[in-house]
Design an enzyme around this catalytic site. Structure first.
Site, short mmCIF file in Angstrom:
data_model
loop_
_atom_site.label_atom_id
_atom_site.label_comp_id
_atom_site.label_asym_id
_atom_site.label_seq_id
_atom_site.Cartn_x
_atom_site.Cartn_y
_atom_site.Cartn_z
N CYS A 205 4.87 2.67 2.40
CA CYS A 205 4.60 4.04 2.88
C CYS A 205 5.89 4.81 3.17
CB CYS A 205 3.71 3.99 4.12
SG CYS A 205 4.24 2.81 5.35
N HIS B 259 4.48 9.09 9.76
CA HIS B 259 5.88 8.67 9.93
C HIS B 259 6.81 9.87 9.81
CE1 HIS B 259 4.45 4.68 9.69
NE2 HIS B 259 4.89 4.30 8.50
N1 LIG Z 1 -1.63 1.27 7.63
C1 LIG Z 1 -0.80 1.85 6.78
O1 LIG Z 1 -0.28 2.95 7.04
C2 LIG Z 1 -0.45 1.20 5.50
C3 LIG Z 1 0.36 1.91 4.60
C4 LIG Z 1 0.67 1.33 3.38
C5 LIG Z 1 0.21 0.07 3.08
N2 LIG Z 1 -0.58 -0.60 3.97
C6 LIG Z 1 -1.06 -1.93 3.59
O2 LIG Z 1 -2.48 -1.89 3.44
C7 LIG Z 1 -3.04 -3.14 3.86
C8 LIG Z 1 -4.07 -2.87 4.94
O3 LIG Z 1 -3.45 -2.23 6.04
P1 LIG Z 1 -4.29 -1.60 7.23
O4 LIG Z 1 -3.31 -0.86 8.04
O5 LIG Z 1 -5.51 -0.92 6.74
O6 LIG Z 1 -4.71 -2.93 8.03
P2 LIG Z 1 -5.93 -3.17 9.04
O7 LIG Z 1 -6.32 -1.90 9.71
O8 LIG Z 1 -5.53 -4.31 9.87
O9 LIG Z 1 -7.13 -3.61 8.06
C9 LIG Z 1 -7.08 -4.83 7.35
C10 LIG Z 1 -8.29 -4.93 6.44
O10 LIG Z 1 -8.19 -6.13 5.69
C11 LIG Z 1 -9.42 -6.86 5.82
N3 LIG Z 1 -9.20 -8.30 5.73
C12 LIG Z 1 -8.45 -9.07 6.53
N4 LIG Z 1 -8.57 -10.36 6.16
C13 LIG Z 1 -9.43 -10.39 5.12
C14 LIG Z 1 -9.99 -11.43 4.31
N5 LIG Z 1 -9.67 -12.71 4.50
N6 LIG Z 1 -10.85 -11.09 3.32
C15 LIG Z 1 -11.18 -9.80 3.12
N7 LIG Z 1 -10.70 -8.77 3.87
C16 LIG Z 1 -9.84 -9.08 4.85
C17 LIG Z 1 -9.92 -6.49 7.20
O11 LIG Z 1 -11.29 -6.81 7.29
P3 LIG Z 1 -11.95 -7.33 8.69
O12 LIG Z 1 -12.19 -6.09 9.50
O13 LIG Z 1 -13.20 -7.97 8.23
O14 LIG Z 1 -10.97 -8.25 9.31
C18 LIG Z 1 -9.62 -4.99 7.20
O15 LIG Z 1 -10.61 -4.33 6.47
C19 LIG Z 1 -1.86 -4.00 4.28
O16 LIG Z 1 -1.44 -4.78 3.19
C20 LIG Z 1 -0.79 -2.98 4.65
O17 LIG Z 1 0.51 -3.51 4.51
C21 LIG Z 1 -0.92 -0.06 5.17
#
Ligand SMILES: NC(=O)c1ccc[n+]([C@@H]2O[C@H](COP(=O)([O-])OP(=O)(O)OC[C@H]3O[C@@H](n4cnc5c(N)ncnc54)[C@H](OP(=O)(O)O)[C@@H]3O)[C@@H](O)[C@H]2O)c1
Length: 383
Positions: free
Chosen positions: A176, A290
């Site tokens: 990001c 950010h």
């Molecule tokens: N947040 C950002 O600004 C951002 C920006 C760029 C990239 N990312 C990337 O995007 C990804 C998600 O980030 P996020 O911020 O959305 O995280 P988050 O809010 O913690 O959400 C994580 C998601 O992954 C799912 N998950 C976790 N373990 C799993 C499993 N074993 N099988 C299937 N689903 C699973 C969770 O489902 P449950 O609810 O069932 O646990 C939830 O839906 C990460 O790789 C992060 O680095 C995030």
């Protein structure tokens, strides 16, 4: 350590947090906010899977797909076993969240992944094997040879060989902070060449996911009401009324992984190995979006007036740069908006002959830094 919360509670949390960030953003919309339209359900549209639907990025996918009128024939919502059975509303329908398994991708066309790197690593290739294109938000494949790392406004040509109906593949969404920086710096690079980038980030809680946002809100309440921060489950330090070096793992050279992502990914996206980059990434107690301070060393001279002109006409960039009113971009300007906001556009007085430029940039990293960028990549698959 992650807090354990029930699936329903996580979705409720994500929705509550979205309401919070919307409240915070009230009255602070940018000039080019997205137009809301209904997503286009059509019989000949692709079958779309969202992996990680209960997370911060997963929830944002739904809004972006709707805003951009993304065509689809069927939609599938996946998360972990913890969330299986919970419900998600989209485009007038209620979907039951399914556990992500290998068979989730049978007969599917496009999978938007935001379930973390290990899930992408394990299931991304499985999806591709089954003929499903993957747009991945994690860092799992970003530096993998042959996997395009794409910002549609910057290097759409990198994924020109990938089209729906053709051989499936993985497209990686950059980090990001990299996306937000390059939205502003690439137009300058195209015009005069950029030789060196010094970037300092001010990164929001939402970059660490829905539970980190919740924790910041909780800590803030605790400190204000009780004078003491009690909840420290996502980060090991107090976050409310504080800031700290980014929580990404440290690497051997003293840079953390977030900083090294900015270095390596920029070179890959620009296909330009000689650009020198140094980054310092900091988490600040901002809920969403950010900010980055960016200093450039230019190959050819560029004055600040011309720089402002270049940035004013750049796709996906808005300018907030009013010196008289001391009005420059803030994370709240960027919150919930598509564009990256640029201001403090000024000559770097420490670099002679108009060969240095300073910028201050804000972008919604869940949106342009993740969900929006990924959906734009998915749109390129359809063209
Ligand atoms: N947040 C950002 O600004 C951002 C920006 C760029 C990239 N990312 C990337 O995007 C990804 C998600 O980030 P996020 O911020 O959305 O995280 P988050 O809010 O913690 O959400 C994580 C998601 O992954 C799912 N998950 C976790 N373990 C799993 C499993 N074993 N099988 C299937 N689903 C699973 C969770 O489902 P449950 O609810 O069932 O646990 C939830 O839906 C990460 O790789 C992060 O680095 C995030």
């Amino acid at each position: 350590m992650r807090a354990t919360t029930s699936a329903r509670a996580r979705i409720a949390n994500a929705n509550a947090l979205k309401a919070t960030t919307k409240r915070i953003a009230r009255g602070a919309r940018g000039t080019r906010g997205a137009v809301r339209v209904e997503a286009k359900r059509t019989a000949d549209g692709p079958k779309v899977v969202i992996a990680g639907i209960t997370g911060a990025v997963g929830q944002e996918f739904l809004r972006v797909l709707k805003e951009r009128d993304f065509p689809y024939s069927e939609m599938k919502m996946l998360a972990s076993a913890r969330s299986a059975g919970s419900k998600v509303d989209f485009d007038g329908e209620t979907y039951v969240v399914e556990e992500l398994t290998e068979s989730s991708f049978d007969g599917q066309d496009i999978a938007l992944f935001s379930a973390g790197g290990s899930i992408s690593k394990k299931f991304g290739p499985v999806a591709v094997e089954k003929g499903c294109f993957v747009v991945d938000n994690s860092s799992a494949f970003r530096m993998t040879d042959g996997v395009p790392l794409v910002i549609p406004e910057v290097n759409p040509e990198a994924m020109a060989h990938l089209k729906l109906g053709g051989k499936a593949g993985i497209i990686a969404n950059p980090n990001c902070s990299t996306i937000i920086a390059l939205m502003a710096v690439t137009p300058i690079h195209r015009a005069v060449g950029v030789e060196r980038i010094v970037v300092s980030t001010y990164q929001a809680a939402s970059g660490a996911g829905a539970l980190a946002m919740k924790e910041l809100e909780q800590q803030t309440r605790e400190v204000v009401n009780d004078g003491e921060c009690k909840t420290m489950e996502i980060f090991q330090w107090q976050y409310a009324f504080n800031l700290f070096s980014h929580n990404a793992p440290m690497t051997e050279n003293g840079y953390n992984e977030e900083e090294m992502k900015m270095v390596k990914e920029t070179r890959k996206i620009w296909d330009f190995k000689d650009v020198n980059i140094t980054a310092t990434c900091i988490r600040v107690p901002v809920m969403r979006a950010h900010a980055e301070s960016i200093n450039l060393t230019l190959k050819n001279p560029l004055d600040e007036v011309k720089a402002k002109e270049i940035l004013s006409s750049a796709a996906g960039v808005s300018i907030i740069d009013d010196r008289a009113a001391n009005r420059f971009p803030t994370p709240l300007d960027a919150t919930d908006n598509d564009d990256v906001y640029v201001g403090r556009i000024r000559q770097d007085i420490s670099q002679p002959n108009n060969k240095g430029l300073d910028l201050f940039v804000c972008g919604d990293q869940i949106k342009k830094g993740a969900a929006l960028n990924a959906v734009q990549c998915a749109e390129l698959l359809l063209k």
